[in-house]
Structures are given as C-alpha cells and as structure tokens.
Motif scaffolding. Sequence first.
Motif, mmCIF file in Angstrom:
data_model
loop_
_atom_site.group_PDB
_atom_site.id
_atom_site.type_symbol
_atom_site.label_atom_id
_atom_site.label_comp_id
_atom_site.label_asym_id
_atom_site.label_seq_id
_atom_site.Cartn_x
_atom_site.Cartn_y
_atom_site.Cartn_z
ATOM 1 N N THR A 275 -6.513 -6.590 5.348
ATOM 2 C CA THR A 275 -5.289 -6.433 6.135
ATOM 3 C C THR A 275 -4.452 -7.708 6.121
ATOM 4 N N ASP B 103 1.327 2.039 -5.065
ATOM 5 C CA ASP B 103 0.728 3.229 -5.675
ATOM 6 C C ASP B 103 1.029 3.259 -7.171
ATOM 7 N N ALA C 7 -6.431 4.294 2.434
ATOM 8 C CA ALA C 7 -6.163 5.547 1.719
ATOM 9 C C ALA C 7 -5.878 5.279 0.244
ATOM 10 N N LEU C 8 -5.076 4.243 -0.023
ATOM 11 C CA LEU C 8 -4.770 3.919 -1.413
ATOM 12 C C LEU C 8 -6.026 3.459 -2.149
ATOM 13 N N GLY D 19 -4.560 1.879 7.642
ATOM 14 C CA GLY D 19 -4.732 3.255 7.170
ATOM 15 C C GLY D 19 -4.175 3.462 5.786
ATOM 16 N N ASN D 20 -2.996 2.900 5.511
ATOM 17 C CA ASN D 20 -2.383 3.038 4.191
ATOM 18 C C ASN D 20 -3.213 2.349 3.119
ATOM 19 N N ALA D 21 -3.680 1.139 3.430
ATOM 20 C CA ALA D 21 -4.467 0.388 2.455
ATOM 21 C C ALA D 21 -5.764 1.115 2.125
ATOM 22 N N SER E 123 0.815 -1.219 0.000
ATOM 23 C CA SER E 123 0.000 0.000 0.000
ATOM 24 C C SER E 123 0.845 1.265 0.000
ATOM 25 N N GLN E 124 2.138 1.123 -0.269
ATOM 26 C CA GLN E 124 2.975 2.310 -0.249
ATOM 27 C C GLN E 124 3.478 2.636 -1.653
ATOM 28 N N SER F 28 10.880 3.685 1.512
ATOM 29 C CA SER F 28 10.374 2.929 2.662
ATOM 30 C C SER F 28 11.505 2.494 3.587
ATOM 31 N N SER G 160 -2.926 -5.028 2.712
ATOM 32 C CA SER G 160 -1.771 -4.486 3.417
ATOM 33 C C SER G 160 -2.016 -4.598 4.911
ATOM 34 N N THR H 260 -1.103 -2.615 7.059
ATOM 35 C CA THR H 260 -1.242 -1.255 7.607
ATOM 36 C C THR H 260 -2.595 -0.710 7.165
#
Length: 373
Positions: free
Chosen positions: A58, A18, A46-47, A42-44, A13-14, A163, A38, A40
């Motif tokens: 997750t 992206d 958001a993407l 929040g990252n997943a 997800s980073q 990362s 992912s 994480t």
Amino acid sequence: MAEGRVKVGIIGSQFQADIHAASFQIMPHEAEVVAIASPTPGNAAALAKRFGIPRVFTDYREMLKERDIEMVTIAAPNSLHAQMTKDIAAAGKHIVCEKPLAMTIAEGEEMIAVAKQHGVLLMYGEELFFTPKYLKAKEMADAGAFGKVYLVKQSEKHFGPHSPWFWDVNRSGGGAFMDLGCHGIAFCYFFLGRSPIKSVYCQMGTYVHHDKTKAEDDSLCILEFANGAVGLIENSWARRGGMDDRIEVFGEAGVTYANLHMGNALPTFSENGYGYAVEKAPSTKGWTYPVFEELWNYGTPQELAHFARCARGKESPQATGEDGLVVMHALYAGYASAGEGRKISMPYQPPPGVKKPIDLWLNGPARRQSAAR
C-alpha cells in the motif's frame, strides 16, 4: 549482468496499471511483474490476483526496498510522477514513467537529472513510438515513399478519461491537450526525425464537461518544425462513440492514412450487446467495432519489453525522459497560445509562478476576454 527476466514493480492499480500488467504477460520473455503498490488496498489486491502478482504494497516506498526489483513503472496521477521518480532513482531502479512526464518543466528537468545522478534509466511511456501500424507509416516515410513530408496529423478522441483525478486540474495539470496532446506532440516529433519545434499555436475550450472540470475537453494544435513540416494535433474528451485514434501523412510524392482501430475491428451489429468492444466504448448494442489484440495494436507490450531489454543494457531507450521534456515544453507553449490567442515561438519559458500548464490558458487574456463577452 543479471540473468533471467527483469523483475518489475508497478505503482498504480487502475486502468493504466492494468494495461502494464497485461502487456508484460503478452510478452513475458523479457520481464515479469513481481510486485504492485497502490494506496487503495482493494484495487491493488484485485489486480494482483487477476495477474498472479505475488507481492502487494500500500506504500510504493516499501516496495522499493525489495532488492530483486530492477525496474518500476509509474501508472499514477501526473502530480506524483516527479517524487516517485526521485524515490525510484534513489533506490537504484530503472524507471518507466507514463505520459506526460511531469506537471511542470522544472519537475521534468529534475527527474532527468536525478536519474542520471543515480545511474538509472528514465524511460518515457509513449506507446505511439511502438504502435505497429504507425511504425509502418514511418518506415515508408523514411524509405522515401512520400518524398519530402510536409504535414503529419495525429488525432486521439474519446468521451473522457477513466479515473476521477484526470478531471482535477490540480492533479493532472491540464485536460484533453495534456492527456492526449502529449501523444500527438511526441508522435509528430518522432515521425519527423526529432526536428526541433519552432512554434506552437493552440485553440481549446470546454464544450461538454463543464460539470466535471475546469480543463479543456477539446483542443486543436499546430506545430511548426525546423525542417519545414507541420504537425496538426486534434484531441477531445467530448467525442461520443468510444476511442478514435488515427494519423495522416502528406508528402510531395504521396500520402498515407492509418486508423488505429478500424483496420483491426470487426463491424458488428447486436440487439443484445456483449462484453467489450474497444477502449472507452460506452455500449455494445447496435453497430459496434470490436477490436482484437488491442494492446498489441497500441504497442504497449512491445514498448515495455523494449524497456526491459534496456534495463539489461541490451538496447538503448527509444523513448526517454528527454523526449518527455520536449513534449512538456510544447504543452506549456500550447496552453500559453490558447490563453494569449497567438502563435508561441519556441523555445518558450513560462512566466514565474505558473504552477501547472493549464493556468496559462485559464488565466490568459484571450480566455478572460472570451468570458467577458
């Protein structure tokens, strides 16, 4: 054969995830991303929101239970590639694995074997096989423009990865050579018609980022090929000023130079700065060179669209797990060369007990002698 667009799941997800999501949207006719996984949350989320991806997980193993997903891309740390590949293959889905293929040669061999066992494709995420400017150079070379090619140079340099896991050799397996040199090895091998690699000589050091990593942040590598040509690969995590990526091709009848970014950039001066210029650029004040159609110029959308067509049996993969394994062997030989201070003949078999490529440099006699001075 299934109809419609190939349904894709992304693990990660980073930064690279992206790029995958954006690339599939640039060329949407072959595939669509329907899920992202992912650890994480929040990252997943958001993407997924940014790209309109409907499903978020997750745990990637839960995503693999989704029956409609046909192909999964791995944008996760190197140390996770092997297990993820085995799980994806067991779920009967095609695999796109980002470079480098794995942490070890043994893992790479196992990944290839398990994909064949389950009848799925293992495709290797090497976008330099699809970069338009570099493909033009190969087209000219294959047409005889330069006569017999005797030297191919590939250089990729910036000031370090996005990362944190890249800096941890236990998760990455190595530094700038592992991260960026895998591109150069694969490109020279591809450009020279997959001529076997005869020998590897490598020089490396940690010059700038001692506070962040045990890994090398700058490396030089010379490859000798069976057809008589030489590959010269320059890589750095210590180069200021943003991303620099270029090739040079020398033959008995000609030469060509290709700078990936500068031919697609707008020379710009700004007192105030602005949003985004190019990958890894730390600032946009003063003179900068913002690029346009960046992902297209890298070749990632074309790569992933090609892999989607492969998943439907329309094309044969241009970048495979076997290509990634060739690169793994050369990476090991490169770290051994830097550690021993000598040219390594291929094929090279690392000594028993070597857990990751960089150990051959960190624990090598040349490194120990240098530290003792």
